[in-house]
Structures are given as C-alpha cells and as structure tokens.
Design an enzyme around this catalytic site. Structure first.
Site, PDB file in Angstrom:
ATOM      1  N   ALA A  86       0.816  -1.222   0.000  1.00 23.39           N
ATOM      2  CA  ALA A  86       0.000   0.000   0.000  1.00 23.39           C
ATOM      3  C   ALA A  86       0.845   1.267   0.000  1.00 23.39           C
ATOM      4  O   ALA A  86       0.526   2.236   0.686  1.00 23.39           O
ATOM      5  CB  ALA A  86      -0.964  -0.016   1.184  1.00 23.39           C
ATOM      6  N   HIS A 116       4.567   4.893  -4.578  1.00 23.64           N
ATOM      7  CA  HIS A 116       6.003   5.078  -4.778  1.00 23.64           C
ATOM      8  C   HIS A 116       6.293   6.298  -5.655  1.00 23.64           C
ATOM      9  O   HIS A 116       5.540   6.594  -6.581  1.00 23.64           O
ATOM     10  CB  HIS A 116       6.598   3.853  -5.483  1.00 23.64           C
ATOM     11  CG  HIS A 116       6.529   2.583  -4.689  1.00 23.64           C
ATOM     12  ND1 HIS A 116       7.436   2.289  -3.696  1.00 23.64           N
ATOM     13  CD2 HIS A 116       5.674   1.534  -4.749  1.00 23.64           C
ATOM     14  CE1 HIS A 116       7.137   1.099  -3.177  1.00 23.64           C
ATOM     15  NE2 HIS A 116       6.075   0.627  -3.792  1.00 23.64           N
ATOM     16  N   LYS A 159      15.395  -6.623  -1.163  1.00 25.20           N
ATOM     17  CA  LYS A 159      15.083  -5.331  -0.577  1.00 25.20           C
ATOM     18  C   LYS A 159      14.875  -5.406   0.922  1.00 25.20           C
ATOM     19  O   LYS A 159      14.918  -4.396   1.607  1.00 25.20           O
ATOM     20  CB  LYS A 159      13.838  -4.748  -1.253  1.00 25.20           C
ATOM     21  CG  LYS A 159      14.102  -4.313  -2.703  1.00 25.20           C
ATOM     22  CD  LYS A 159      12.932  -3.535  -3.252  1.00 25.20           C
ATOM     23  CE  LYS A 159      13.256  -2.963  -4.630  1.00 25.20           C
ATOM     24  NZ  LYS A 159      12.149  -2.163  -5.171  1.00 25.20           N
ATOM     25  N   SER A 199       4.995  -4.959  -7.216  1.00 29.73           N
ATOM     26  CA  SER A 199       4.311  -4.163  -6.194  1.00 29.73           C
ATOM     27  C   SER A 199       4.150  -2.701  -6.596  1.00 29.73           C
ATOM     28  O   SER A 199       3.320  -1.983  -6.049  1.00 29.73           O
ATOM     29  CB  SER A 199       5.056  -4.260  -4.864  1.00 29.73           C
ATOM     30  OG  SER A 199       6.380  -3.796  -5.018  1.00 29.73           O
TER      31      SER A 199
END
Length: 474
Positions: free
Chosen positions: A61, A64, A264, A351
């Site tokens: 959520a 970016h 990540k 994502s």
C-alpha cells in the site's frame, strides 16, 4: 452498464465487445476505466467474485515515487508518471493518501556506503530532493528507531494509500461510464479469430475484437490460451504483520531497508487505517494459491522488525496475511502488443503496479491503437467519489451533519474500526456491491480491527445476508 456475478452471460450482439479486459485487479480496472472514455463496448472480466480480489488486495500500500527504479526501464517511466496521475486522481475520487516520506536506514558500513549511490540513482530518475541524514538527524526524525543505525537517506514524496479504494474507484467509474463487469467468470479457452476472438467462460461465450491480458499471477497461463509463451510467472509470497493502532505513534515515516544482494528486505510503514505494518517476506514458490502464513516467516519478520523499531514488538498484532507478487525473472514490466492477434499482454506487474496503474492504462491504450483499435473521440467519465476509509480524514461517525440526515451513520456496528450501519448499508447498495464479507471489509473496514469480527461479526453477517442488490448488479 451492468455488473453480473451469476447466471449466463449476455448472448448475441450483447456478447460482442470492442475490447475485453481479462483481470479486474488494480491494473485491469484502470485499463477498463481508460477505455471507458471512448465510445466503445468494453467488458471487464474477472475469475473471482469481486474486483481486486487477487494480488491487488494484499500489498504494501505504498504510493512510490520511483526513486529506486532501474533508470531507463518502462517501469521507471510508468511509476514516475503513475505517481503524478494517481496523486491527482486520489484527491478527485476521495482515495485516502498520506504523504509521509520514506527513510532508508543503514545498519552497517556497506549499507551506509550504498546511500550516496541510491541518491544518485534517484536523481537519474528525476528525484532531486533526497537527502543523506546523520544518525543524530535520523534519531530526531524517528525517536524510536533501534540502536546502531548509521544514517539514512530521506526520500520526500513517498506516501501510503488505500489500495482497496483505488481498485474499487477505477472499476466503479468504469461501470458507471458504460463498461460491463462480469465477475465469477473465469476464461477457460480462447479461440482466436477475425473479426472476433471467442472467449469461453464458465458462464458462456464472449466475443472480443481486441483482447487485454491483465491476469496478474496468471498472465502466463492466459498467454498460453492465446498461443503465446513469452515468460513464466513465479509467485513470490510476501508475509506481513499488522500491529494495533496503539503502535501508530512509534513511527512517522515509511522505514525502508537499504536493498542488497539478497533483496530489498522488510519495511515498517504506517497504514492509512491507523495501524503499522511490518513485512513483506520474499519467498519464490510454485503454488499460485499459497497465501498462507508460516511460523518461520512471521518469526523472521519479528526478528528483523525488532531491530528496526524495538518497541513495536511490545504492541499487539491484530492481523497477519500474505500476498503473492508476479515475478518473471526480469527487472521490468512485461507489457507487449501482438498486433497480429489484436492482443496486449500486461504481465510482470510487481508491487509498483498500484502506483503505476493509471500510467500503465494510458500506455496500453497506445498499444491497442498499434493493434488497430480506433478508440474514437474522448468523452468525460462519470464522476466518482469514494467513501473514506482513511483514519486521518473525516469519518462518518464524526460527521454531525451526515448523522442528522441519516441516523444510521451514527450507529456504530464495528467498534474497533468505528464502522457504522450507514456505511455498511451504502456499500451493499453501491455500484459494485461486495461478493462476500471480505469484500465488505475492503469497502468499509468492518471486521478489520483488533477483535477481527469476534464482537461485530454476527451483526455484519446479518446485514450482508439482508443486502439489497447494487445499482446495475444482478
């Protein structure tokens, strides 16, 4: 417009479409919405019984900025454009967004040495406002961060957003603008043809002049139905922990890891619902339905989260869940036009797809034109204003004027999330009503709090079972 979940599909000319978009996640819904601006017959087809019921419902959520995308890739461009488009659209449609900014925290010398290179990468992606922070500056911004942090990279503009409302807003606006939405309608066979492809579903046959594959995890399987085998999707599971609202004061920014050779890592982020989220893991699997959590995965998250924000582990976990991301072995989207088939594949959407969704939709419109689609003149879309689910924005139970007009908006059913009978009733009568209790939770937050429905579950279920049909639904 129509929304169908049961019964046979329309027959004859009613089953003929200029474009059929397969997959009603955030990207497929955005594409259908973009197509609805033109005088075309459009169908949005989904195997599940609700929109956004696959990958789109379980992500981190985050809206970016694209600061860390690989420069020059399609993903970098579409995330950058999508951030701008979705930020503006969220204001227009009432989607809750909180621009918190992000901090990439370095925990060893190798990570600290990486921060300047990440700042240079951000600049190549057009983001010139990042800033390196000393440990003292980091502590001033995040007083509860764990001991041993060596510094951070500050990234303004990173935000948290409601992913559920985003997908629903796209699909609602598409339907109100004339798109037919067929749910619980898995496509089992595709028989390419001219001028129409025939799509055989469990509920009947649709015919499409042009076809868009927005099937997420199943994009490779749908490609095979059309005779393409360009890539393979590997489901990458991400497990997450959701902490109670009492944890919200512990963190002010999105705390991102410094990416390394092993990936990540996990992040800690507030949510627009007032909780704090920790995760995700990254596990490549074979099973595209493996959305369960594991003891090992959750223990690993707690260990990593405890180093980043030790006090977080003293707070109560209210929910755990796992989502699957579509990995294709390529660090970029797999979006391609196949003019000979009048077909566009939208695969490998990771994502960042939530952020990039509106830009992906515009890109796909261009690819459909390359496939021979003449969309005709553009026209205004039907307006949409979504119910607010964000904790930092006015909620109905606090709106005296609304309660005066309709006392059911002052009658709280879910006390953990303060969801009123009026909100549940409105969701059940909406353009795209929920297909089940989980869909109702994504529209209202009912049963999403610390008790997870133990207190309100029976009443919520009773309201759901007494539901009316939504506008245009059957």
């Amino acid at each position: 417009m129509s929304v169908t979940r049961t019964g046979p599909l329309p027959a004859g000319e009613a089953a003929e479409y200029d474009v059929v978009v397969v997959g009603a996640g955030v990207v497929g819904s955005a594409i259908a919405r973009a197509l609805a601006r033109h005088p075309l017959r459009i169908a949005l087809v989904e195997a599940a019984d609700d929109v956004g019921d696959g990958t789109s419902k379980a992500n981190t959520a985050i809206l970016h900025t694209g600061f860390d995308a690989a420069p020059g890739t399609l993903e970098a461009r579409l995330v950058r454009e999508g951030h701008r488009l979705l930020t503006a659209y969220a204001r227009e449609a009432g989607i809750p967004v909180e621009p918190l900014g992000a901090l990439l925290v370095a925990w060893n010398e190798e990570q600290r040495a990486t921060l300047p290179r990440l700042a240079e990468k951000a600049e190549r992606n057009g983001h010139r406002t990042t800033r390196l922070l000393t440990p003292t500056e980091l502590a001033a911004r995040e007083p509860h961060v764990g001991p041993g942090a060596l510094g951070a990279l500050e990234v303004p503009g990173e935000s948290v957003i409601c992913p559920w409302t985003t997908t629903l807003a796209y699909a609602t606006q598409a339907v109100r603008s004339g798109v037919d939405l067929h749910l619980d309608c898995r496509v089992e066979k595709v028989r390419p043809g001219d001028p129409y492809h025939r799509l055989v579903t469990r509920r009947g046959v649709l015919r499409a002049r042009h076809l868009v594959n927005a099937c997420g995890l199943h994009a490779d399987a749908f490609d095979a139905l059309v005779g393409r085998e360009d890539f393979t999707v590997t489901p990458r599971r991400g497990q997450l922990l959701v902490f109670d609202k009492f944890a919200r004061d512990l963190v002010r920014h999105i705390l991102l890891p410094v990416p390394g050779p092993l990936g990540k890592g996990v992040l800690i982020s507030p949510t627009v619902y007032g909780n704090v989220m920790l995760g995700p893991t990254a596990e490549d699997l074979d099973d595209k339905t493996a959305t369960g959590t594991t003891e090992e995965g959750l223990a690993g998250l707690r260990e990593q989260g405890g180093r980043i924000l030790p006090a977080l582990l003293d707070e109560e976990v209210t929910a755990v869940y796992a989502g699957l991301r579509a990995a294709t072995g390529q660090e970029d989207y797999r979006i391609a036009a196949h003019p000979e088939l009048r077909y566009v594949t939208v695969g490998g959407i990771r994502s960042t797809g939530l952020t990039a969704s509106l830009a992906i939709a515009e890109h796909v419109l261009g690819l459909l034109a390359d496939c021979g689609l003449d969309p005709g003149p553009a026209r205004p879309l039907a307006p949409v204003r979504m119910p607010n689910l964000g904790e930092s924005f006015p909620r109905p139970y606090r709106d005296a004027g609304l309660i005066a007009r309709d006392p059911e908006f002052g009658s709280i059913v879910c006390h953990c999330e303060r969801v009123t009978r009026g909100e549940i009733r409105a969701a059940l009568a909406s353009t795209i009503p929920p297909g089940g209790l989980d869909g109702l939770r994504r529209r209202t937050r009912a049963r999403g709090g610390r008790c997870q429905g133990n207190h309100c579950g029976a009443e919520v279920r009773a309201l759901f079972e007494e539901r009316p049909y939504g506008e245009g639904a059957r």
